[in-house]
Design a protein around this motif. Structure first.
Motif, PDB file in Angstrom:
ATOM      1  N   ILE A  70       0.875  -1.174  -0.077  1.00 20.31           N
ATOM      2  CA  ILE A  70       0.014   0.147   0.195  1.00 20.31           C
ATOM      3  C   ILE A  70       0.696   1.174  -0.057  1.00 20.31           C
ATOM      4  O   ILE A  70       0.792   1.998  -0.655  1.00 20.31           O
ATOM      5  N   ASN A  71       2.118   1.177   0.855  1.00 14.50           N
ATOM      6  CA  ASN A  71       2.974   2.056   0.702  1.00 14.50           C
ATOM      7  C   ASN A  71       4.271   1.444   1.477  1.00 14.50           C
ATOM      8  O   ASN A  71       4.121   0.238   1.557  1.00 14.50           O
ATOM      9  N   GLU A  72       5.161   2.268   1.794  1.00 12.68           N
ATOM     10  CA  GLU A  72       6.380   1.704   2.114  1.00 12.68           C
ATOM     11  C   GLU A  72       6.294   1.029   3.664  1.00 12.68           C
ATOM     12  O   GLU A  72       7.112   0.263   4.059  1.00 12.68           O
ATOM     13  N   ASP A  73       5.223   1.691   4.501  1.00 11.92           N
ATOM     14  CA  ASP A  73       5.241   0.934   5.818  1.00 11.92           C
ATOM     15  C   ASP A  73       4.121   0.029   5.894  1.00 11.92           C
ATOM     16  O   ASP A  73       3.913  -0.601   6.864  1.00 11.92           O
ATOM     17  N   MET A  74       3.298  -0.327   4.720  1.00 13.32           N
ATOM     18  CA  MET A  74       2.301  -1.497   4.823  1.00 13.32           C
ATOM     19  C   MET A  74       2.050  -2.226   3.518  1.00 13.32           C
ATOM     20  O   MET A  74       1.964  -1.447   2.493  1.00 13.32           O
ATOM     21  N   ARG A  75       1.912  -3.382   3.677  1.00 12.27           N
ATOM     22  CA  ARG A  75       1.712  -4.353   2.544  1.00 12.27           C
ATOM     23  C   ARG A  75       0.504  -5.088   3.016  1.00 12.27           C
ATOM     24  O   ARG A  75       0.172  -5.653   4.292  1.00 12.27           O
ATOM     25  N   GLN A  76      -0.224  -5.710   2.041  1.00 12.46           N
ATOM     26  CA  GLN A  76      -1.569  -6.419   2.314  1.00 12.46           C
ATOM     27  C   GLN A  76      -1.522  -7.865   1.262  1.00 12.46           C
ATOM     28  O   GLN A  76      -1.025  -7.538   0.300  1.00 12.46           O
ATOM     29  N   CYS A  77      -1.966  -8.955   2.049  1.00 16.89           N
ATOM     30  CA  CYS A  77      -1.619 -10.009   1.490  1.00 16.89           C
ATOM     31  C   CYS A  77      -2.901 -11.173   1.319  1.00 16.89           C
ATOM     32  O   CYS A  77      -3.514 -11.244   2.351  1.00 16.89           O
ATOM     33  N   LEU A  78      -3.406 -11.645   0.103  1.00 15.74           N
ATOM     34  CA  LEU A  78      -4.188 -12.857   0.166  1.00 15.74           C
ATOM     35  C   LEU A  78      -3.472 -13.973   0.317  1.00 15.74           C
ATOM     36  O   LEU A  78      -2.355 -14.164  -0.081  1.00 15.74           O
ATOM     37  N   ILE A  79      -4.011 -14.818   1.196  1.00 10.73           N
ATOM     38  CA  ILE A  79      -3.409 -16.181   1.459  1.00 10.73           C
ATOM     39  C   ILE A  79      -3.997 -17.194   1.047  1.00 10.73           C
ATOM     40  O   ILE A  79      -5.214 -17.399   1.297  1.00 10.73           O
ATOM     41  N   TYR A  80      -3.485 -18.237   0.334  1.00 12.06           N
ATOM     42  CA  TYR A  80      -3.762 -19.271  -0.184  1.00 12.06           C
ATOM     43  C   TYR A  80      -3.153 -20.570   0.316  1.00 12.06           C
ATOM     44  O   TYR A  80      -2.415 -20.583   0.921  1.00 12.06           O
ATOM     45  N   ASP A  81      -4.129 -21.874   0.191  1.00 15.85           N
ATOM     46  CA  ASP A  81      -3.380 -23.206   0.725  1.00 15.85           C
ATOM     47  C   ASP A  81      -2.422 -23.514  -0.267  1.00 15.85           C
ATOM     48  O   ASP A  81      -2.066 -24.651   0.130  1.00 15.85           O
ATOM     49  N   GLY A  82      -2.142 -22.938  -1.407  1.00 14.47           N
ATOM     50  CA  GLY A  82      -1.030 -23.714  -2.203  1.00 14.47           C
ATOM     51  C   GLY A  82      -0.662 -22.476  -3.492  1.00 14.47           C
ATOM     52  O   GLY A  82      -1.360 -21.369  -3.312  1.00 14.47           O
ATOM     53  N   PRO A  83       0.213 -22.741  -4.188  1.00 13.98           N
ATOM     54  CA  PRO A  83       0.639 -21.840  -5.456  1.00 13.98           C
ATOM     55  C   PRO A  83      -0.057 -22.022  -6.546  1.00 13.98           C
ATOM     56  O   PRO A  83       0.182 -21.229  -7.438  1.00 13.98           O
ATOM     57  N   ASP A  84      -1.019 -22.946  -6.629  1.00 15.83           N
ATOM     58  CA  ASP A  84      -1.513 -23.432  -8.142  1.00 15.83           C
ATOM     59  C   ASP A  84      -2.804 -22.551  -8.264  1.00 15.83           C
ATOM     60  O   ASP A  84      -3.353 -21.853  -7.284  1.00 15.83           O
ATOM     61  N   ALA A  85      -3.114 -22.739  -9.572  1.00 10.40           N
ATOM     62  CA  ALA A  85      -4.468 -22.035 -10.097  1.00 10.40           C
ATOM     63  C   ALA A  85      -5.629 -22.181  -9.277  1.00 10.40           C
ATOM     64  O   ALA A  85      -6.730 -21.533  -9.085  1.00 10.40           O
ATOM     65  N   ASN A  86      -5.624 -23.434  -8.764  1.00  9.67           N
ATOM     66  CA  ASN A  86      -6.836 -23.977  -8.061  1.00  9.67           C
ATOM     67  C   ASN A  86      -6.706 -23.779  -6.563  1.00  9.67           C
ATOM     68  O   ASN A  86      -7.667 -24.439  -6.027  1.00  9.67           O
ATOM     69  N   ALA A  87      -5.774 -23.147  -6.131  1.00 11.84           N
ATOM     70  CA  ALA A  87      -5.611 -22.821  -4.760  1.00 11.84           C
ATOM     71  C   ALA A  87      -6.825 -22.156  -4.160  1.00 11.84           C
ATOM     72  O   ALA A  87      -7.537 -21.486  -4.640  1.00 11.84           O
TER      73      ALA A  87
END
Length: 241
Positions: A70-87
């Protein structure tokens, strides 16, 4: 009682429902050609780490973070159970610098965990990215704090997101994670956590040290649902109805 499984070594639960139909795919393709996905397009990195439930450290999952600043002090993450397209999208994490963390109320600080040992211990890594490049960003991550909620208990084999969100925490010392889970992840991604640890020994955590209220303040945390009486519509000003 439902039994948890280590999802780095077990296949995730099958999601019920019919396969996506051709007509649905065509509509999706047409919409994608004209719509903007600006928020998602800000994702710039993939971090792999391990989370455990804040009230039950024996329940541990491999968590794949797809993050954007978002800026140098904050980031946001989506969390999946794996790295694949169907995660499966199982949660989200907010990551802030020590500067922003220190502005939080004390009660709020308990919901955040540290990343120092997660990074220095080698348990957090960027799949496929050379270690030399990783270190440039992980030096910053080691000083940050994160707040994680998981919505889908895939470690229990749930086919759908069931129940309340769960506060999650991260590793803060050796001996907390199941060795077999770690070894399986190392094998799958072709990494050595011991070597990662050696190369990151110089890194530092928060400038003021780990805050004593972080990581649950050393206690377990669990969300609970509480019913409350709500005011009838008649008591609400008409302008809001």
């Amino acid at each position: 009682m439902e039994k948890a499984v280590h999802l780095s070594t077990k296949a995730g639960p099958a999601v019920p429902g019919e396969p996506t139909k051709t007509g649905t795919s065509m509509v999706d393709t047409a919409a994608a050609a004209v719509q903007s996905f600006a928020p998602v397009n800000q994702i710039h990195q993939h971090l792999c780490a391990f989370h455990f439930y804040a009230y039950d450290m024996t329940r541990q999952v491999e968590a794949h973070h797809f993050c954007g600043h978002i800026n140098e002090d904050m980031r946001q993450c989506l969390i999946y159970d794996g790295p694949d397209a169907n995660a499966r999208l199982i949660g989200l994490e907010y990551i802030v610098t020590e500067k922003l963390f220190m502005t939080l109320p004390d009660e709020e600080k308990k919901l955040w965990h540290t990343h120092e040992w997660e990074v220095k211990g080698g348990f957090l890594f960027m799949p496929g990215v050379p270690e030399l490049i990783q270190r440039q960003d992980l030096e910053k991550v080691a000083k940050t704090y994160g707040k994680v909620y998981h919505f889908w208990q895939v470690d229990l084999g749930h086919e759908l997101p069931i129940g309340l969100p769960n506060i999650m925490m991260a590793v803060t010392r050796d001996g907390q994670l199941y060795p077999e889970m770690v070894k399986e992840t190392e094998k799958r991604f072709g990494i050595s956590i011991d070597k990662e640890r050696e190369s990151r020994a110089y890194m530092k955590g928060p400038d003021h040290g780990i805050h004593p209220l972080a990581n649950g303040g050393g206690k377990g945390l669990k969300l609970e649902l509480r019913e409350v009486d709500i005011k009838p519509v008649e008591s609400v000003p008409r302008v809001f109805v």
